[in-house]
Design a protein around this motif. Structure first.
Motif, short mmCIF file in Angstrom:
data_model
loop_
_atom_site.label_atom_id
_atom_site.label_comp_id
_atom_site.label_asym_id
_atom_site.label_seq_id
_atom_site.Cartn_x
_atom_site.Cartn_y
_atom_site.Cartn_z
N THR A 1 0.86 -1.17 0.00
CA THR A 1 0.00 0.00 0.00
C THR A 1 0.90 1.22 0.00
OG1 THR A 1 -1.68 -1.18 1.26
CG2 THR A 1 -1.86 1.23 1.19
N ILE A 2 0.62 2.16 -0.91
CA ILE A 2 1.41 3.38 -1.04
C ILE A 2 0.45 4.55 -0.92
CG2 ILE A 2 3.03 4.69 -2.46
CD1 ILE A 2 3.42 1.96 -4.05
N VAL A 3 0.73 5.47 0.01
CA VAL A 3 -0.10 6.65 0.22
C VAL A 3 0.78 7.89 0.05
CG1 VAL A 3 -1.60 7.90 1.82
CG2 VAL A 3 -1.56 5.39 1.86
N ALA A 4 0.41 8.77 -0.87
CA ALA A 4 1.16 10.01 -1.08
C ALA A 4 0.87 10.97 0.07
CB ALA A 4 0.78 10.65 -2.41
N LYS A 5 1.93 11.40 0.75
CA LYS A 5 1.77 12.32 1.89
C LYS A 5 2.05 13.76 1.50
CE LYS A 5 2.65 10.80 5.98
NZ LYS A 5 3.39 10.35 7.17
N SER A 6 2.95 13.97 0.55
CA SER A 6 3.25 15.33 0.07
C SER A 6 3.78 15.25 -1.35
CB SER A 6 4.27 16.01 0.99
OG SER A 6 5.53 15.37 0.88
N GLY A 7 3.63 16.34 -2.08
CA GLY A 7 4.11 16.38 -3.46
C GLY A 7 3.38 15.38 -4.34
N THR A 8 4.05 14.91 -5.38
CA THR A 8 3.52 13.89 -6.28
C THR A 8 4.55 12.79 -6.44
OG1 THR A 8 4.29 15.18 -8.17
CG2 THR A 8 1.96 15.43 -7.58
N PRO A 9 4.70 11.95 -5.40
CA PRO A 9 5.74 10.91 -5.47
C PRO A 9 5.48 9.88 -6.58
CG PRO A 9 4.35 10.62 -3.54
CD PRO A 9 3.94 11.90 -4.17
N THR A 10 6.57 9.42 -7.16
CA THR A 10 6.55 8.38 -8.17
C THR A 10 6.77 7.04 -7.48
OG1 THR A 10 7.47 9.91 -9.78
CG2 THR A 10 7.70 7.57 -10.27
N TYR A 11 6.05 6.01 -7.91
CA TYR A 11 6.26 4.66 -7.37
C TYR A 11 6.56 3.71 -8.52
CZ TYR A 11 1.48 3.74 -8.90
OH TYR A 11 0.34 3.58 -9.66
N ASN A 12 7.23 2.60 -8.18
CA ASN A 12 7.61 1.63 -9.19
C ASN A 12 7.76 0.27 -8.52
OD1 ASN A 12 8.97 0.04 -11.13
ND2 ASN A 12 9.82 1.88 -12.08
N GLY A 13 7.03 -0.73 -8.97
CA GLY A 13 7.11 -2.08 -8.41
C GLY A 13 8.50 -2.67 -8.48
N PHE A 14 9.32 -2.22 -9.43
CA PHE A 14 10.67 -2.75 -9.55
C PHE A 14 11.60 -2.26 -8.44
CE2 PHE A 14 9.26 -3.43 -13.96
CZ PHE A 14 9.56 -4.77 -14.08
N TYR A 15 11.16 -1.27 -7.66
CA TYR A 15 11.95 -0.78 -6.52
C TYR A 15 11.80 -1.69 -5.30
CZ TYR A 15 12.17 3.75 -9.02
OH TYR A 15 12.36 4.75 -9.93
N ILE A 16 10.85 -2.61 -5.34
CA ILE A 16 10.54 -3.46 -4.18
C ILE A 16 11.07 -4.86 -4.47
CG2 ILE A 16 8.69 -4.31 -2.69
CD1 ILE A 16 7.03 -1.84 -3.71
N VAL A 17 12.22 -5.18 -3.91
CA VAL A 17 12.89 -6.46 -4.18
C VAL A 17 12.90 -7.33 -2.94
CG1 VAL A 17 14.35 -5.46 -5.99
CG2 VAL A 17 15.21 -5.60 -3.67
N ALA A 18 13.06 -8.62 -3.14
CA ALA A 18 13.14 -9.56 -2.02
C ALA A 18 14.60 -9.90 -1.76
CB ALA A 18 12.35 -10.83 -2.35
N ARG A 19 14.90 -10.19 -0.52
CA ARG A 19 16.25 -10.65 -0.14
C ARG A 19 16.15 -12.13 0.17
NH1 ARG A 19 20.68 -7.86 1.80
NH2 ARG A 19 20.22 -6.76 -0.11
N GLY A 20 16.98 -12.92 -0.49
CA GLY A 20 17.01 -14.36 -0.26
C GLY A 20 17.83 -14.69 0.97
N ALA A 21 17.62 -15.89 1.50
CA ALA A 21 18.35 -16.34 2.70
C ALA A 21 19.86 -16.35 2.46
CB ALA A 21 17.87 -17.73 3.11
N ASP A 22 20.28 -16.51 1.21
CA ASP A 22 21.71 -16.53 0.90
C ASP A 22 22.28 -15.12 0.68
OD1 ASP A 22 20.65 -15.83 -1.56
OD2 ASP A 22 21.57 -17.50 -2.66
N GLY A 23 21.44 -14.09 0.88
CA GLY A 23 21.89 -12.70 0.72
C GLY A 23 21.68 -12.13 -0.67
N SER A 24 21.21 -12.96 -1.61
CA SER A 24 20.99 -12.47 -2.97
C SER A 24 19.68 -11.69 -3.04
CB SER A 24 20.94 -13.64 -3.95
OG SER A 24 19.82 -14.45 -3.67
N ASN A 25 19.57 -10.83 -4.04
CA ASN A 25 18.32 -10.11 -4.29
C ASN A 25 17.50 -10.89 -5.31
OD1 ASN A 25 18.94 -8.03 -2.56
ND2 ASN A 25 19.76 -6.72 -4.15
N ILE A 26 16.19 -10.93 -5.08
CA ILE A 26 15.27 -11.59 -5.99
C ILE A 26 14.40 -10.50 -6.60
CG2 ILE A 26 13.42 -13.30 -6.23
CD1 ILE A 26 14.60 -14.60 -3.61
N ALA A 27 14.52 -10.31 -7.90
CA ALA A 27 13.79 -9.24 -8.59
C ALA A 27 12.30 -9.49 -8.56
CB ALA A 27 14.27 -9.15 -10.04
N PRO A 28 11.51 -8.43 -8.53
CA PRO A 28 10.06 -8.61 -8.57
C PRO A 28 9.62 -9.13 -9.94
CG PRO A 28 10.62 -6.29 -8.68
CD PRO A 28 11.91 -7.03 -8.47
#
Length: 174
Positions: A94-121
C-alpha cells in the motif's frame, strides 16, 4: 585483428558486469522503528528491518509517500498470470502520497534471499499488481508485488530501493 576485437568486447563486458555489481546490490538492512518511520536518501548506511505491516515514510525529490509491505505468502498456481519457474511469493503493498507527487515503481521493491541475494520482482505475475505511476497528495494505490523464488531459496526480507539502487527501507520478521 579479430583477437584484438574479441579482447576489447570481453573487457567491455567485464567492466559492465563490475559496474552493475557495485550498483544497488546493497546488503544493508534498515535501522527504523515501528509505526510510521521516516526514510530518506540520508538514511544510515546500515538499516534495520521493521516488522511486516509497518508503515514507512520514504522521501524523494518528487514528494513523500508512506509504504506498507505486509502478508508475504505463496501464490497458488491458479492465481499466477505468469507461471513461476520456482515458487511464486507475493506481498501486499500500500502506497499513500503524503506530500508532493511521489513516483512509485514495483521494480523498486525487491526480495532478499536467505543466501543474501536479491530476488527481482516479477511485475505483472499476479493481479492486482503494483506497476509504476505517480500519486497526488492524499491518493493511494494498493496491490501485490510477486517474486519467482528459485527452488530451495527462501525470502528473509523485502527491500525498498530508490531509483539508483540505494536501500531506503527493509521489512522482515523482527
Amino acid at each position: 585483428m579479430r583477437a584484438k576485437r574479441v579482447f576489447g568486447v570481453l573487457l567491455g563486458v567485464i567492466f559492465a558486469v563490475s559496474l552493475s555489481a557495485g550498483c544497488g546490490n546493497s546488503g544493508s538492512t534498515a535501522g527504523q522503528s515501528s509505526a510510521s518511520t521516516p526514510a530518506s536518501s540520508t538514511a544510515a548506511a546500515t538499516l534495520e528491518a521493521v516488522a511486516f505491516g509497518t508503515k514507512v515514510d520514504i522521501a524523494s525529490s518528487d514528494g513523500t509517500a508512506a509504504y506498507t509491505i505486509d502478508n508475504l505468502q505463496p501464490v497458488p498456481r491458479e492465481a499466477q498470470i505468469v507461471p513461476a519457474k520456482g515458487v511464486m511469493y507475493a506481498v501486499d503493498v500500500t502506497i499513500v502520497a503524503k506530500s508532493g507527487t511521489p513516483t512509485y515503481n514495483g521494480f523498486y521493491i525487491v526480495a532478499r534471499g536467505a543466501d543474501g541475494s536479491n530476488i527481482a520482482p516479477a511485475v505483472g505475475s499476479v493481479q492486482p499488481g503494483i506497476t509504476s505511476g505517480q500519486l497526488a497528495q492524499g491518493q493511494q494505490v494498493a496491490g501485490h508485488v510477486a517474486y519467482d523464488v528459485p527452488q530451495g531459496q527462501t525470502i528473509t526480507a523485502i527491500l525498498f530501493r530508490g531509483p539508483k539502487g540505494k536501500v531506503l527501507a527493509v521489512w522482515g520478521a523482527t
